[in-house]
Design an enzyme around this catalytic site. Structure first.
Site, PDB file in Angstrom:
ATOM      1  CD  GLU A 101      -2.852   1.352   2.249  1.00  0.00           C
ATOM      2  OE1 GLU A 101      -2.968   0.431   3.085  1.00  0.00           O
ATOM      3  OE2 GLU A 101      -3.679   2.273   2.142  1.00  0.00           O
ATOM      4  CG  ASP A 106      -3.004  -2.639   4.032  1.00  0.00           C
ATOM      5  OD1 ASP A 106      -4.185  -2.353   3.741  1.00  0.00           O
ATOM      6  OD2 ASP A 106      -2.244  -1.865   4.670  1.00  0.00           O
ATOM      7  CB  ILE A 155      -1.072  -0.484   9.492  1.00  0.00           C
ATOM      8  CG1 ILE A 155       0.252  -0.661  10.231  1.00  0.00           C
ATOM      9  CG2 ILE A 155      -2.220  -0.236  10.487  1.00  0.00           C
ATOM     10  CD1 ILE A 155       0.624   0.491  11.155  1.00  0.00           C
ATOM     11  CG  ASP A 156      -6.659  -3.616   6.022  1.00  0.00           C
ATOM     12  OD1 ASP A 156      -6.933  -2.580   5.392  1.00  0.00           O
ATOM     13  OD2 ASP A 156      -7.462  -4.548   6.154  1.00  0.00           O
ATOM     14  CB  THR A 180      -4.031   3.465   8.192  1.00  0.00           C
ATOM     15  OG1 THR A 180      -3.220   2.505   7.514  1.00  0.00           O
ATOM     16  CG2 THR A 180      -3.174   4.646   8.595  1.00  0.00           C
ATOM     17  CG  ASP A 197      -7.609  -2.408   1.307  1.00  0.00           C
ATOM     18  OD1 ASP A 197      -8.119  -1.645   0.461  1.00  0.00           O
ATOM     19  OD2 ASP A 197      -6.835  -2.013   2.205  1.00  0.00           O
TER      20      ASP A 197
HETATM   21  C1  LIP Z   1      -9.044   0.438   4.866  1.00  0.00           C
HETATM   22  C2  LIP Z   1      -9.868  -0.803   4.617  1.00  0.00           C
HETATM   23  C3  LIP Z   1     -11.298  -0.599   5.073  1.00  0.00           C
HETATM   24  C4  LIP Z   1     -11.900   0.525   4.289  1.00  0.00           C
HETATM   25  C5  LIP Z   1     -11.108   1.785   4.548  1.00  0.00           C
HETATM   26  C6  LIP Z   1      -9.641   1.608   4.155  1.00  0.00           C
HETATM   27  P1  LIP Z   1      -6.445   1.014   4.973  1.00  0.00           P
HETATM   28  O1  LIP Z   1      -7.745   0.196   4.409  1.00  0.00           O
HETATM   29  O2  LIP Z   1      -9.299  -1.868   5.315  1.00  0.00           O
HETATM   30  O3  LIP Z   1     -12.081  -1.749   4.887  1.00  0.00           O
HETATM   31  O4  LIP Z   1     -13.244   0.692   4.652  1.00  0.00           O
HETATM   32  O5  LIP Z   1     -11.673   2.826   3.823  1.00  0.00           O
HETATM   33  O6  LIP Z   1      -9.564   1.408   2.775  1.00  0.00           O
HETATM   34  O7  LIP Z   1      -6.423   2.272   4.169  1.00  0.00           O
HETATM   35  O8  LIP Z   1      -6.635   1.268   6.406  1.00  0.00           O
HETATM   36  O9  LIP Z   1      -5.275   0.123   4.677  1.00  0.00           O
END
Ligand code: LIP
Length: 287
Positions: free
Chosen positions: A89, A105, A107-108, A110, A234
């Site tokens: 990412e 990713d 930190i999914d 974030t 993601d």
């Molecule tokens: C997030 C996703 C989440 C989505 C957020 C964002 P990030 O990814 O995991 O499901 O709703 O808008 O995209 O940006 O935290 O890696």
């Protein structure tokens, strides 16, 4: 040329005999899990000590921990697989159809992390020709390691997991999410929530981390998940974990989900058609 590889799996030293061209997916999984654990150490340190936060765009945050975690993961994997490619990412940008591709990713979730909400997924997938064959998602705050190898099932902390048995929406908890740009898809997402509530579902959730939403479907905590604008990092690992746990993952045309898609639906086998029908009804799945 035959080679012997020594690697660690479940704290045991293992030797693997294989030819140079063959990749051992168990070795890949161990490498991914070790990389996730190493990144988690840095993430938790910064969580406690404080970290810088920047904005990639409105409401789209990136922290010092995201950047450090992605760097840590890639360095750790390169120690074992120096010739492999990376799509992440934050920085690594290899093409999706490259062979021996790691999709990361760091930190999914974030925005959760930036606000001190202890719900994130460190998501690492290993792909061959654009198809995830190993998936690992680690939640460092709950110390939950979700893993899967293609055709070998899915586990949570080494214990086999499977999707729920809910037979219809009125017995289900459904999770969703919204992309930062809050574009046209947000209207469809909200309309779907309205219909789900009218169908007396057991609840709607928005936990903020797609990879963890998928893992919760895989272990039966959620019965279904949809999101209408995601990036491959993601869901690359989570989509495999759902499938290996007996779940269904599809794109907006009802086809098998691929890394080129950005809308997804992931459910147990029983409620897929009903949830897809709702999303189609509100216009989410046919454009
Ligand atoms: C997030 C996703 C989440 C989505 C957020 C964002 P990030 O990814 O995991 O499901 O709703 O808008 O995209 O940006 O935290 O890696």
């Amino acid at each position: 040329m035959d080679l012997s590889y020594i690697f660690i799996e479940k704290n045991q030293i293992k030797v693997n005999q294989m030819n140079a061209s063959e990749i051992n997916l168990h070795e890949i999984k161990s490498c991914a899990e070790n990389a996730a654990l190493k990144a988690a150490t840095e993430i938790l340190r910064l969580h406690n000590d404080g970290f810088l936060i920047n904005e990639k765009g409105p409401a789209n945050l990136v922290t010092e921990a995201d950047l450090l975690a992605e760097k840590t993961i890639i360095e750790q994997i390169k120690l074992q697989f120096p010739t492999h490619s990376f799509l992440g990412e934050e920085a690594a940008k290899a093409a999706i159809n490259e062979d021996n591709l790691w999709v990361i990713d760091p930190i999914d979730g974030t925005n959760n992390f930036a606000h001190g909400i202890p719900h994130i997924g460190i998501s690492i997938a290993y792909c061959q020709k654009g198809i995830p064959v190993v998936g690992v998602v680690y939640q460092p705050f709950s110390r939950e390691m979700f893993s899967a190898i293609k055709n070998e099932g899915a586990t949570l902390n080494d214990r086999k997991i499977s999707v729920s048995k809910a037979k219809n929406i009125s017995e289900s908890v459904i999770v969703t999410g919204f992309h930062y740009d809050f574009g046209s898809h947000i209207t469809d997402s909200l309309k779907a929530i309205e219909v789900l509530i009218q169908k007396n579902c057991h609840g709607i959730r928005r936990f903020g981390a797609a990879s963890m939403d998928l893992c919760y479907v895989a272990c039966g905590r959620f019965d279904g998940y949809y999101e209408l604008k995601l990036c491959p990092w993601d869901f690359a690992a989570g989509m495999l974990i759902v499938k290996e746990a007996g779940g269904i993952t599809r794109n907006l045309f009802g086809e098998e989900l691929t890394l080129n898609d950005y809308k997804l639906i992931a459910t147990n086998p029983q409620i897929y058609e009903e949830l897809k029908e709702i999303l189609t009804e509100v216009g989410a799945f046919n454009k």
